[in-house]
Design a protein around this motif. Structure first.
Motif, short mmCIF file in Angstrom:
data_model
loop_
_atom_site.label_atom_id
_atom_site.label_comp_id
_atom_site.label_asym_id
_atom_site.label_seq_id
_atom_site.Cartn_x
_atom_site.Cartn_y
_atom_site.Cartn_z
N SER A 102 116.74 -0.38 27.53
CA SER A 102 117.24 -1.99 28.29
C SER A 102 116.01 -2.47 28.54
O SER A 102 116.21 -3.80 28.96
CB SER A 102 117.79 -1.46 29.40
N ARG A 103 114.60 -2.09 28.49
CA ARG A 103 113.44 -2.88 28.80
C ARG A 103 112.69 -3.35 27.60
O ARG A 103 111.73 -4.03 27.86
CB ARG A 103 112.45 -2.00 29.55
N VAL A 104 113.08 -3.00 26.37
CA VAL A 104 112.41 -3.29 25.15
C VAL A 104 112.84 -4.76 24.61
O VAL A 104 114.21 -4.85 24.55
CB VAL A 104 112.61 -2.33 23.99
N LYS A 105 112.06 -5.63 24.55
CA LYS A 105 112.32 -6.91 24.05
C LYS A 105 111.83 -7.58 22.76
O LYS A 105 112.22 -8.27 22.05
CB LYS A 105 111.92 -8.13 25.27
N ASP B 85 106.63 -4.23 22.95
CA ASP B 85 107.18 -3.45 24.17
C ASP B 85 107.29 -2.01 23.70
O ASP B 85 107.04 -1.10 24.35
CB ASP B 85 108.32 -4.19 24.59
N LEU B 86 108.06 -1.97 22.53
CA LEU B 86 108.14 -0.60 21.96
C LEU B 86 106.89 0.11 21.90
O LEU B 86 106.86 1.47 22.24
CB LEU B 86 109.24 -0.67 20.61
N ARG B 87 106.09 -0.51 21.39
CA ARG B 87 104.71 0.33 20.74
C ARG B 87 104.10 0.74 22.36
O ARG B 87 103.42 1.80 22.30
CB ARG B 87 103.74 -0.77 20.04
N GLN B 88 104.07 -0.15 23.32
CA GLN B 88 103.70 0.15 24.56
C GLN B 88 104.38 1.23 25.13
O GLN B 88 103.73 2.17 25.69
CB GLN B 88 103.61 -1.02 25.66
N GLN B 89 105.66 1.41 25.03
CA GLN B 89 106.27 2.41 25.51
C GLN B 89 106.07 3.81 25.16
O GLN B 89 106.07 4.84 25.47
CB GLN B 89 107.94 2.28 25.70
N LEU B 90 105.74 3.47 23.69
CA LEU B 90 105.62 4.61 22.71
C LEU B 90 104.11 5.26 22.98
O LEU B 90 103.87 6.41 22.21
CB LEU B 90 105.90 4.58 21.42
N LYS B 91 103.18 4.41 23.44
CA LYS B 91 101.80 4.53 23.63
C LYS B 91 101.19 4.67 22.38
O LYS B 91 100.17 5.54 22.01
CB LYS B 91 101.38 5.80 24.40
N LEU B 92 101.51 3.66 21.60
CA LEU B 92 100.95 3.54 20.04
C LEU B 92 99.83 2.47 19.99
O LEU B 92 100.19 1.56 20.74
CB LEU B 92 102.10 3.08 19.07
#
Length: 119
Positions: free
Chosen positions: A105-108, A112-119
């Protein structure tokens, strides 16, 4: 007179499979107790569907090379249904995303996805 290549035998006679129609044995069937068979609990395989994706040439080469490496890791022949190809690696990647704990719900966007996955 021509003789057939199979000498009048049916294909089932070669395979060892007996048909009820052709059994004319006078032997009485032996009663046997079926042995218990352990069945692994597994998820039923779903029928694969095709998708059309675009990835970079570098990603494509990595997928191909990695799948080839995985296949080459096997010293013995692997049945065709168990061989690893790029599509299998992509399927595993989807599984990883599903189980990653990402708050979707926070991925735009992909950043954003890369940051959440710490990539």
């Amino acid at each position: 007179m021509t003789k057939s290549k199979m000498g009048g035998m049916k294909l089932s006679q070669f395979s060892g499979i007996r048909s009820n129609e052709t059994e004319t044995s006078t032997e009485l069937p032996q009663e046997s107790t079926p042995e218990p068979v352990s069945v692994k609990e597994s998820t039923p395989k779903e029928k694969p569907v095709s998708i059309n994706i675009k990835i970079s040439r570098e990603q494509h080469e990595w997928l191909s090379d990695t799948a080839r490496t995985v296949r080459d890791n096997n010293a013995d022949p692997v049945p065709p249904g168990d061989r690893v190809y790029p599509q299998h690696l992509i399927g595993v990647a989807v599984d990883l995303l599903q189980n990653s704990g990402v708050d979707w719900s926070r991925v735009k966007n992909t950043e954003d996805l890369r940051q959440q996955l710490k990539l």
